[in-house]
Design a protein around this motif. Structure first.
Motif, PDB file in Angstrom:
ATOM      1  N   ASN A 126      33.869  45.575  27.955  1.00 16.75           N
ATOM      2  CA  ASN A 126      34.205  44.526  28.927  1.00 16.75           C
ATOM      3  C   ASN A 126      32.962  43.816  29.460  1.00 16.75           C
ATOM      4  O   ASN A 126      33.059  42.703  29.967  1.00 16.75           O
ATOM      5  CB  ASN A 126      34.976  45.126  30.105  1.00 16.75           C
ATOM      6  CG  ASN A 126      36.351  45.616  29.671  1.00 16.75           C
ATOM      7  OD1 ASN A 126      36.905  45.130  28.683  1.00 16.75           O
ATOM      8  ND2 ASN A 126      36.881  46.598  30.371  1.00 16.75           N
ATOM      9  N   GLU A 133      37.054  33.592  26.890  1.00 15.07           N
ATOM     10  CA  GLU A 133      37.483  34.001  28.226  1.00 15.07           C
ATOM     11  C   GLU A 133      36.722  33.217  29.299  1.00 15.07           C
ATOM     12  O   GLU A 133      37.291  32.810  30.311  1.00 15.07           O
ATOM     13  CB  GLU A 133      37.263  35.515  28.387  1.00 15.07           C
ATOM     14  CG  GLU A 133      37.704  36.098  29.723  1.00 15.07           C
ATOM     15  CD  GLU A 133      39.219  36.163  29.914  1.00 15.07           C
ATOM     16  OE1 GLU A 133      39.962  35.535  29.127  1.00 15.07           O
ATOM     17  OE2 GLU A 133      39.658  36.827  30.875  1.00 15.07           O
ATOM     18  N   LEU A 137      38.758  30.822  31.841  1.00 13.70           N
ATOM     19  CA  LEU A 137      38.682  31.015  33.291  1.00 13.70           C
ATOM     20  C   LEU A 137      38.023  29.830  33.988  1.00 13.70           C
ATOM     21  O   LEU A 137      37.995  29.749  35.208  1.00 13.70           O
ATOM     22  CB  LEU A 137      37.945  32.323  33.615  1.00 13.70           C
ATOM     23  CG  LEU A 137      38.696  33.593  33.173  1.00 13.70           C
ATOM     24  CD1 LEU A 137      37.834  34.836  33.390  1.00 13.70           C
ATOM     25  CD2 LEU A 137      40.035  33.737  33.903  1.00 13.70           C
ATOM     26  N   ASN A 462      36.013  39.165  35.187  1.00  9.22           N
ATOM     27  CA  ASN A 462      37.137  40.073  35.439  1.00  9.22           C
ATOM     28  C   ASN A 462      36.680  41.391  36.070  1.00  9.22           C
ATOM     29  O   ASN A 462      37.168  42.466  35.725  1.00  9.22           O
ATOM     30  CB  ASN A 462      37.924  40.337  34.148  1.00  9.22           C
ATOM     31  CG  ASN A 462      38.594  39.072  33.639  1.00  9.22           C
ATOM     32  OD1 ASN A 462      39.102  38.271  34.438  1.00  9.22           O
ATOM     33  ND2 ASN A 462      38.584  38.858  32.336  1.00  9.22           N
TER      34      ASN A 462
END
Ligand code: MUX
Length: 763
Positions: A126, A133, A137, A462
């Motif tokens: 991650n 991503e 976002l 995230n």
């Protein structure tokens, strides 16, 4: 909008006001709605990535294969001739998608050979958030089409986890295949995380299908939200094996390769110089010693190999044509000027995985089986069609990597790593048709896009703090051909082949040829070469003896870079690593020896199914036979190019073992099973002494309700793999069938009785 902190993703919502009014009518102003939008004038972004084509293939880079779309984009964009990949598939894709080195993303090699070591686990962490991503976002719509090959092998079942599938790696939309390759005529396709049946159109081809999907998605997205930019990742399965292409494309090249790979190399380097895509002092690097001179080949060999190249060339031209349809669609909706279009011609060099004579069925490569010219000759007219799963001879890989020596898998030669790349962006790049020669690497693409869009690199995504991006934005080259190079150090490593680029110098060692998978030399005794690539484009003048101190310095720098990025320990166990237990990676079934299967379980990939290879197995099927008898598949694994199938035909149970599409062994009962409940048992008793005793045959017994009804022998079995895309299926045979006499596709092969349950046990 412009005051948003985009370094922490998702972007924090501003605090919303609290109200004291009882009645909404008494509030004068509606509070502003919060919506994340990309920076003003943020362009659309399209990355096109072709599979398995090297520097010397496309016409744009002087190769013999016509790529008119790439030519056109080069003429109105910038051509990069010093752009490098990792020399292999998943690692390049991962580095492209994350802007970090492949080992930082735990993808030191392909998914199928990940290990227990950091840098090679196959699970992107991650802390390495993908570009998709980051863009999503920041308000982009995101879609991925075609090949993925970035999900850990044991994470490709219905049980997930789905964290490393495309739709949780930043993509709203995915239409494609999850593994390393697929049959172009009968592909294994997912929409999101769901397997879907591709349309049954006349002459169906996956590249055409995925292009239709990509165009459809883009048009719909722009129709509904014209102000919202999109990010598209379009990665063909082409031109990886199987070299599947409609005959008309292959036939365009009839006779074009009769002159052989040595002449093609000479012609290519001459064209490359004429086009100016390589320096005029470039020498043609020698071909590997193992590749025969075309002159010494027999007429039959020449005829066979020439057709293999015609099919491959047609496959690439068809691919470029489909990319042309994509560019036409972008133009049609008026978005070309506002689209940063990056076309990468190859995730690595051209593939030499076809062995010295090519393969009718590429699965022979993964099983260490060598095909013979005399067996291939009768297939010449079928080459590239649905009855073949072909790969060309390695001599062509070298030719389509001109002017270099080596090919795909060789991370220490530019034939493995130097790939053609074009950046096209009318709104952002003024120069048309320029060439850029600053060293660039696939990790540079993500930071280039962030800078072009106007986004900072996020510190956290995230909730996870991020490992910084390791690539260098190429934006500095857009307006200045002579800009001083900024990406000055880069390591390369793949299965023991290793190299270091630093400030114009290249130190490297060739540890193994791509066709060498056993008896590797010790890593300690590898001999290193040294090249000054600013005057030696193709690595022909080894300066190791002239500058031993320089070489020693670069070797030391390789070691420190390797340590820093989790490249160590070096792992050259090409074959052994395929075995999860030896490699130290998880195996979803672990030590289990029994698996209960139910109707509706189909599309199970080989890495997430019971391993039945090199061992005994028993299948117990509890069935209900309808009046008039049953037909169709009970349980199968694989397809036309290798696998096995327990099925019924005219009411009788049959077992077929399909050895690589080369030989079929069939054991059939002569009596049909009457209507009503029945238990059919298939027993396969392996002849090998242990699971390490590879590829032996076995004794087959079929019994019905406890009574033996047929016995026979399978003479040999596939030792290592059935298929990359053909799956195990209960009650039908998805894609191509293992057995010849049961029809094709989900409907024709479907079992007409009822399958209550099936137990698969291995010993
Ligand atoms: C099925 C399979 C097994 C394997 O071990 O390696 C592969 C490598 C493949 O090509 S690559 O992705 O271009 O390296 C494609 C498929 C496989």
């Amino acid at each position: 909008q412009d005051k948003l902190d985009r370094t922490v993703l998702p972007i924090q919502e501003p605090e919303r006001p609290k109200f004291s009014e009882l009645d909404v009518r008494n509030v004068e102003e509606i509070p502003p709605f919060f919506e994340v939008k990309p920076p003003k004038e943020a362009p659309n972004v399209i990355i096109v990535l072709i599979d398995d084509i090297g520097f010397g293939g496309p016409s744009t880079f002087g190769g013999p294969i016509q790529t008119p779309t790439l030519d056109r984009l080069a003429k109105s964009g910038l051509l990069y001739n010093n752009f490098h990949t990792t020399a292999l598939c998943s690692p390049t894709r991962m580095a492209l998608k994350c802007g970090r080195n492949h080992h930082t993303a735990n993808t030191g090699s392909i998914m199928e050979s990940s290990t227990g070591f950091p840098g090679n686990t196959g699970q992107v962490p991650n802390s390495v958030a993908p570009l998709a991503e980051m863009l999503r976002l920041n308000g982009y719509s995101t879609g991925a089409f075609g090949k993925w090959h970035e999900t850990a092998a044991w994470e490709t079942s219905v049980s997930g986890p789905f964290d490393r599938w495309p739709t949780r790696q930043g993509f709203d939309k995915f239409y494609g295949f999850i593994g390393g390759e697929t049959d172009q005529w009968f592909p294994l396709v997912y929409d999101g995380v769901t397997r879907v049946t591709p349309p049954k159109t006349e002459g169906y081809h996956f590249t055409v299908d995925m292009t239709n999907q990509a165009i459809g998605w883009m048009k719909a997205q722009q129709s509904i939200t014209p102000d919202k930019p999109f990010f598209m990742y379009y990665a063909t399965g082409a031109v990886h094996a199987p070299h599947h292409v409609p005959k008309k494309w292959a036939d365009k090249y009839k006779g074009k390769f009769d002159k052989g790979w040595d002449n093609i190399r000479l012609e290519s380097i001459a064209r490359q110089k004429k086009l100016g895509v390589i320096p005029s002092n470039t020498k043609l690097a020698p071909k590997p010693e193992d590749i025969k001179d075309w002159e010494v080949l027999t007429p039959d060999e020449r005829r066979l190999f020439a057709r293999q190249a015609e099919v491959f060339a047609g496959f690439l031209e068809q691919t470029d044509h489909e990319i042309g349809r994509l560019t036409a669609a972008v133009e049609e909706i008026g978005e070309m000027d506002n689209t940063l279009f990056i076309y990468i011609a190859g995730d690595n060099g051209t593939s030499a995985e076809g062995g010295f004579v090519g393969m009718y069925n590429e699965m022979t490569y993964f099983n260490n089986v060598t095909e013979k010219v005399e067996d291939l000759l009768p297939l010449i007219d079928k080459w590239g069609g649905p009855e073949t799963f072909p790969h060309m001879a390695a001599g062509w890989a070298v030719a389509f990597d001109s002017p270099f020596t080596w090919t795909k898998q060789v991370a220490s030669d530019f034939g493995g790593t130097r790939n053609g790349m074009i950046i096209h962006w009318p709104n952002g790049i003024k120069e048309k048709g320029g060439i850029r020669s600053q060293f660039a690497h696939v990790i540079d693409i993500a930071p280039t896009i962030l800078e072009a869009v106007g986004l900072p690199e996020p510190k956290s995504v995230n909730g996870t703090p991020q490992i910084p991006i390791e690539g260098t934005s190429l934006l500095y080259t857009f307006a200045d051909a002579d800009a001083e190079e900024r990406h000055t150090t880069q390591y390369f490593e793949m299965f023991g082949n290793r190299a270091l680029y630093h400030d114009g110098w290249f130190a490297r060692t060739i540890h193994r040829a791509p066709w060498q998978s056993i008896n590797m030399p010790p890593l300690e005794t590898d001999v290193w070469d040294l090249y000054n690539i600013r005057d030696d484009f193709s690595l022909t003048n080894n300066l190791a003896k002239d500058h031993p101190e320089k070489l020693a310095k670069l070797q030391a720098l390789f070691m420190s870079e390797a340590k820093k990025y989790n490249v160590l320990p070096i792992d050259d166990r090409v074959i052994a690593r395929m075995n999860p237990a030896i490699a130290g990676r998880p195996d979803i079934l672990g030590d289990r020896t029994s698996l209960t299967l139910y109707d509706g379980m189909d599309g199970m990939l080989e890495n997430t199914f019971m391993n039945v290879k090199n061992r005994s197995m028993t299948i117990t099927a509890d069935l209900v036979i309808p009046e008039g008898g049953a037909d169709g598949v009970i349980l199968t694994q694989g397809g036309r190019f290798g696998g096995w199938c327990l099925y019924m035909k005219n009411g009788k149970p049959i077992y077929t073992y399909n050895y690589l599409g080369l030989e079929r062994f069939t054991v059939a009962s002569s009596s049909s099973i009457p209507a009503g409940p029945a238990t059919v048992v298939l027993d396969f008793a392996y002849d090998g002494k242990s699971q390490e005793d590879l590829g032996k045959g076995g004794k087959v017994t079929i019994s019905v309700d406890g009574k033996s009804v047929a016995k026979g022998q399978v003479e040999k079995t596939q030792p290592l793999i059935f298929s990359a895309d053909e799956t195990a299926d209960v009650g039908l045979d998805n894609q191509t069938p293992v057995a010849n006499d049961i029809g094709i596709g989900r409907e024709e092969t479907r079992f007409t009785g009822k399958i209550k349950k099936i137990t698969l046990e291995v010993k």
